[in-house]
Enzyme design. Structure first.
Site, mmCIF file in Angstrom:
data_model
loop_
_atom_site.group_PDB
_atom_site.id
_atom_site.type_symbol
_atom_site.label_atom_id
_atom_site.label_comp_id
_atom_site.label_asym_id
_atom_site.label_seq_id
_atom_site.Cartn_x
_atom_site.Cartn_y
_atom_site.Cartn_z
ATOM 1 N N GLU A 41 0.841 -1.189 0.000
ATOM 2 C CA GLU A 41 0.000 0.000 0.000
ATOM 3 C C GLU A 41 0.876 1.239 0.000
ATOM 4 O O GLU A 41 1.887 1.291 0.691
ATOM 5 C CB GLU A 41 -0.904 0.039 1.239
ATOM 6 C CG GLU A 41 -2.042 -0.933 1.173
ATOM 7 C CD GLU A 41 -3.152 -0.630 2.171
ATOM 8 O OE1 GLU A 41 -3.185 0.464 2.768
ATOM 9 O OE2 GLU A 41 -4.004 -1.512 2.335
ATOM 10 N N HIS A 101 -4.508 6.576 0.032
ATOM 11 C CA HIS A 101 -3.779 5.313 0.084
ATOM 12 C C HIS A 101 -4.313 4.390 -1.001
ATOM 13 O O HIS A 101 -5.342 4.663 -1.614
ATOM 14 C CB HIS A 101 -3.838 4.661 1.472
ATOM 15 C CG HIS A 101 -5.156 4.102 1.884
ATOM 16 N ND1 HIS A 101 -6.174 4.866 2.386
ATOM 17 C CD2 HIS A 101 -5.621 2.831 1.872
ATOM 18 C CE1 HIS A 101 -7.206 4.092 2.688
ATOM 19 N NE2 HIS A 101 -6.905 2.851 2.369
ATOM 20 N N HIS A 103 -5.251 0.373 -2.456
ATOM 21 C CA HIS A 103 -5.686 -0.974 -2.110
ATOM 22 C C HIS A 103 -5.155 -1.914 -3.197
ATOM 23 O O HIS A 103 -5.783 -2.066 -4.250
ATOM 24 C CB HIS A 103 -7.208 -1.061 -2.034
ATOM 25 C CG HIS A 103 -7.779 -0.552 -0.754
ATOM 26 N ND1 HIS A 103 -9.120 -0.610 -0.467
ATOM 27 C CD2 HIS A 103 -7.203 0.017 0.328
ATOM 28 C CE1 HIS A 103 -9.341 -0.099 0.727
ATOM 29 N NE2 HIS A 103 -8.182 0.296 1.225
ATOM 30 N N ASP A 114 -9.635 0.482 7.738
ATOM 31 C CA ASP A 114 -9.649 1.902 7.393
ATOM 32 C C ASP A 114 -10.551 2.659 8.371
ATOM 33 O O ASP A 114 -10.190 3.728 8.869
ATOM 34 C CB ASP A 114 -10.146 2.126 5.965
ATOM 35 C CG ASP A 114 -9.169 1.654 4.901
ATOM 36 O OD1 ASP A 114 -7.970 1.534 5.193
ATOM 37 O OD2 ASP A 114 -9.620 1.411 3.770
#
Length: 161
Positions: A41, A101, A103, A114
């Site tokens: 990530e 961010h 995935h 999250d």
């Protein structure tokens, strides 16, 4: 973080939230970071303004994923990095309006992890990443009661805010 069975269902953002404007250059930077970090990530900051209730990203600033375990499903931005970026942004007349961010091999939807680690008010731009690069990006805001996220309308623009 990969999709979780604990993730909340997306809902339309309430009318009081005008959404998020993201310039093409910022989106390109986020996607490039996600592709370069794959299969881990990536993570970073969204700096911008909130004129008249509309949140506008000026630029995306990459952060180092400091999670000490498997980074394919987790990320960590230390508090000192957040404070440093907030101070730098303030010096430029900007504010930290959110985080981004990726995935890896997942969907651009918030996971249970999250939700556990998010803060209300901020925008959370999540981009799907795969071996071939980065794809769809969506933004979310955590409800004030922390019960889940609501989808945030996103306008990807070709111009700077």
């Amino acid at each position: 973080m990969p999709p979780s069975p604990l993730r909340s269902s997306p809902e339309a953002a309430p009318a009081a939230e005008a959404g998020l404007r993201v310039p093409a250059a910022a989106l390109a930077a986020v996607r490039a970071h996600a592709a370069a970090a794959y299969p881990e990530e990536c993570c970073g900051f969204l700096l911008g303004r909130e004129p008249g209730g509309a949140r506008a990203v000026a630029r995306a600033v990459p952060a180092e994923n400091r999670w000490e375990g498997g980074r394919g499903a987790r990320f960590l931005i230390p508090a000192d990095a957040v404070r440093r970026v907030e101070a730098e942004a303030a010096g430029e007349g900007l504010a930290l309006v959110g985080f981004y961010h990726s995935h890896p091999d997942g969907r651009p939807e918030p996971s249970g992890l999250d939700r556990e680690h998010a803060w209300p008010w901020y925008s959370y731009l999540i981009v799907a990443a795969a071996r071939g690069g980065a794809g769809e990006a969506r933004s979310w805001r955590l409800r004030d009661d922390r019960s889940g996220f609501r989808a945030e309308d996103v306008l990807f623009t070709g111009e700077e805010p």
